[in-house]
Design an enzyme around this catalytic site. Sequence first.
Site, PDB file in Angstrom:
ATOM      1  N   ASP A   1       0.846  -1.205   0.000  1.00 34.09           N
ATOM      2  CA  ASP A   1       0.000   0.000   0.000  1.00 34.09           C
ATOM      3  C   ASP A   1       0.874   1.245   0.000  1.00 34.09           C
ATOM      4  O   ASP A   1       0.374   2.354  -0.139  1.00 34.09           O
ATOM      5  CB  ASP A   1      -0.913   0.007   1.234  1.00 34.09           C
TER       6      ASP A   1
ATOM      7  N   GLU B   1       6.794   7.012  -3.429  1.00 28.92           N
ATOM      8  CA  GLU B   1       5.373   7.209  -3.777  1.00 28.92           C
ATOM      9  C   GLU B   1       4.998   8.660  -4.009  1.00 28.92           C
ATOM     10  O   GLU B   1       4.008   8.949  -4.687  1.00 28.92           O
ATOM     11  CB  GLU B   1       4.464   6.600  -2.694  1.00 28.92           C
TER      12      GLU B   1
HETATM   13  P1  NAI Z   1       2.176   2.463  16.598  1.00 27.22           P
HETATM   14  O1  NAI Z   1       3.096   3.563  16.953  1.00 27.22           O
HETATM   15  O2  NAI Z   1       0.955   2.215  17.409  1.00 27.22           O
HETATM   16  O3  NAI Z   1       2.996   1.082  16.551  1.00 27.22           O
HETATM   17  C1  NAI Z   1       4.247   0.943  15.970  1.00 27.22           C
HETATM   18  C2  NAI Z   1       4.910  -0.232  16.655  1.00 27.22           C
HETATM   19  O4  NAI Z   1       6.122  -0.511  15.969  1.00 27.22           O
HETATM   20  C3  NAI Z   1       5.265   0.063  18.125  1.00 27.22           C
HETATM   21  O5  NAI Z   1       4.777  -0.969  18.952  1.00 27.22           O
HETATM   22  C4  NAI Z   1       6.777   0.095  18.108  1.00 27.22           C
HETATM   23  O6  NAI Z   1       7.360  -0.365  19.318  1.00 27.22           O
HETATM   24  C5  NAI Z   1       7.072  -0.837  16.953  1.00 27.22           C
HETATM   25  N1  NAI Z   1       8.427  -0.726  16.445  1.00 27.22           N
HETATM   26  C6  NAI Z   1       9.256   0.341  16.475  1.00 27.22           C
HETATM   27  N2  NAI Z   1      10.441   0.003  15.939  1.00 27.22           N
HETATM   28  C7  NAI Z   1      10.355  -1.298  15.578  1.00 27.22           C
HETATM   29  C8  NAI Z   1      11.259  -2.201  14.980  1.00 27.22           C
HETATM   30  N3  NAI Z   1      12.494  -1.830  14.666  1.00 27.22           N
HETATM   31  N4  NAI Z   1      10.841  -3.461  14.752  1.00 27.22           N
HETATM   32  C9  NAI Z   1       9.599  -3.844  15.085  1.00 27.22           C
HETATM   33  N5  NAI Z   1       8.687  -3.034  15.654  1.00 27.22           N
HETATM   34  C10 NAI Z   1       9.073  -1.771  15.885  1.00 27.22           C
HETATM   35  O7  NAI Z   1       1.797   2.712  15.072  1.00 27.22           O
HETATM   36  P2  NAI Z   1       0.493   2.225  14.323  1.00 27.22           P
HETATM   37  O8  NAI Z   1      -0.607   3.198  14.541  1.00 27.22           O
HETATM   38  O9  NAI Z   1       0.278   0.795  14.621  1.00 27.22           O
HETATM   39  O10 NAI Z   1       0.925   2.382  12.802  1.00 27.22           O
HETATM   40  C11 NAI Z   1       1.943   1.544  12.245  1.00 27.22           C
HETATM   41  C12 NAI Z   1       2.407   2.162  10.963  1.00 27.22           C
HETATM   42  O11 NAI Z   1       1.346   2.143  10.011  1.00 27.22           O
HETATM   43  C13 NAI Z   1       2.785   3.639  11.114  1.00 27.22           C
HETATM   44  O12 NAI Z   1       4.160   3.752  11.301  1.00 27.22           O
HETATM   45  C14 NAI Z   1       2.374   4.277   9.830  1.00 27.22           C
HETATM   46  O13 NAI Z   1       3.529   4.533   9.088  1.00 27.22           O
HETATM   47  C15 NAI Z   1       1.554   3.215   9.111  1.00 27.22           C
HETATM   48  N6  NAI Z   1       0.257   3.733   8.690  1.00 27.22           N
HETATM   49  C16 NAI Z   1      -0.116   3.540   7.394  1.00 27.22           C
HETATM   50  C17 NAI Z   1      -1.324   3.991   6.933  1.00 27.22           C
HETATM   51  C18 NAI Z   1      -1.768   3.732   5.530  1.00 27.22           C
HETATM   52  O14 NAI Z   1      -2.789   4.298   5.086  1.00 27.22           O
HETATM   53  N7  NAI Z   1      -1.073   2.899   4.776  1.00 27.22           N
HETATM   54  C19 NAI Z   1      -2.232   4.752   7.807  1.00 27.22           C
HETATM   55  C20 NAI Z   1      -1.766   4.863   9.175  1.00 27.22           C
HETATM   56  C21 NAI Z   1      -0.553   4.375   9.579  1.00 27.22           C
END
Ligand code: NAI
Length: 492
Positions: free
Chosen positions: A414, A419
């Site tokens: 996605d 992009e």
């Molecule tokens: P979040 O902040 O709740 O969770 C991110 C998790 O990744 C945290 O638990 C963190 O500890 C973990 N993390 C950090 N470094 C890491 C590593 N090196 N290896 C493994 N895990 C690691 O973020 P959320 O809300 O879950 O979003 C995740 C991602 O989704 C965001 O970073 C954002 O970029 C992406 N996203 C994409 C969207 C889309 O439309 N495609 C929309 C919203 C978010």
Amino acid sequence: MTAAVGPGLASLKRSRLFAGLDDDALAAIAAKVSLARFADGEFLCREGDVGDRMFIVSAGTVAVVTTGDHGVPVTLNTCGPGDVMDMTSIFEEKVRSASVMARGAVEAWTLDAGDFRSLLVSHPQLATVLFAVMSRDLHRARSFTPSLSSGGADTRLKIAFFDSKPYVEACFRDHNWRNYALQFFETRLSSDTVGLSAGSDVVCPFVNDRLDAAVIEALRDSGVRLIAMRCAGYNNVDLKAAGRLGVGVVHVPAYSPHAVAEHAAALLLTLNRKTHRAYIRVREGNFSLDGLVGTDLHGKCAGVVGTGRVGKCLIRILRGFGMRVLAHDPAVDAQFADENRIEYVPLPYLLSQADVISLHAPLTCDTHHLINADTIARMKRGVILINTSRGALVDSVALIEGLKSGIVGAAGLDVYEEEEAYFFEDFSAEIMTDDVLARLISFGNVLITGHQAFLTWEALGNIADITFNNIAEFVAGRRGAELSNAILVSSC
Ligand code: NAI
């Protein structure tokens, strides 16, 4: 809803409606009210019902919601302990114009309208405190109402939206209950277009608007005091310049993890059962099943990298499919692991075991090109890779080699590291000049969507509500870390 019995006088006194009453009046009220407990998402009262009681929030937070276009709830206000809901039902039994919903666990006193009216007769001092609360509420409501100067000029707060789309405009207009003056520009914000923001107090950009030092300086000079990003990411904002120039920056850290997780699941199911290919075939009258064999996900192993909001939602979905789930995250949530019967493991082990790998970690210095030639070489042959997080988590050139070698059996993307040049716009009449993207699109086992994982009416509604709340906090005088969703300077 579970009901509990009679509140003590001390706890009644904490309510702003009853504070100031003598013990006699409080005892009379205590005999009439009952304390009710509501679980997260439960309704205290519903829009369309006839109001017959009032609620006084005792503990927790409630949201006042109404139904907007597309049937999506629009949050009008949030209230906390001491706030009184549905006060008009004391005086007239009319249809409620909004619902009140618990946000987390909530305790509220309920008081029947008839009982309250008889209390007013027996304890007239109650009328005095009631008028005081109503007058304060009226004052608060007035402060949200647009004021017009004597010259008739529109003095409402002006917000300029850049990179707007019809669905963005529809949603923000729908959620604009504070009646801010909104202007929508389809063009992206850049040094060429910054002049459009003249006269605005706030700009509301998106992921691909360019907010470098020159643009922020021009914004500041034209009177803009706040950059309210309507997205989570802010890598396109020069935060140091904003700090130096005194322009605030806020964002929307989370809006619907379900939307993103469900899209990741959609990519996985499509690639596994090849419904993207079946759709094209059937439209052309080709009902052959050759080449459409998938696998049962039930019993297979999924590796989820990043177990934050989105990762956890996806894990619950994958567990629903009957998959074994291995997770990797530097922040281990042992309770979540126990509850969902998943295992946290080191990344190399996850890569070597997973039949499906889904990325939900943020883009940081540590996660840039987390999926590269080395990590792909550790994966199981035929693995399905899903990335709905950020494009640069994956080295796209290494992914192409992984697909050509067959190690990567399918990829659902996605997001894409370059992009910015293409996503969100229509280039169907033009020649694609990005050879890496063109090569990825050419694979039958690669499914690319244009950063649409977030795109549900619920997520858009949350984005609008949080953006407007961010702006309201700024208008109320909060600055820097006092703003709930202020962006601090990145260390990366
Ligand atoms: P979040 O902040 O709740 O969770 C991110 C998790 O990744 C945290 O638990 C963190 O500890 C973990 N993390 C950090 N470094 C890491 C590593 N090196 N290896 C493994 N895990 C690691 O973020 P959320 O809300 O879950 O979003 C995740 C991602 O989704 C965001 O970073 C954002 O970029 C992406 N996203 C994409 C969207 C889309 O439309 N495609 C929309 C919203 C978010």
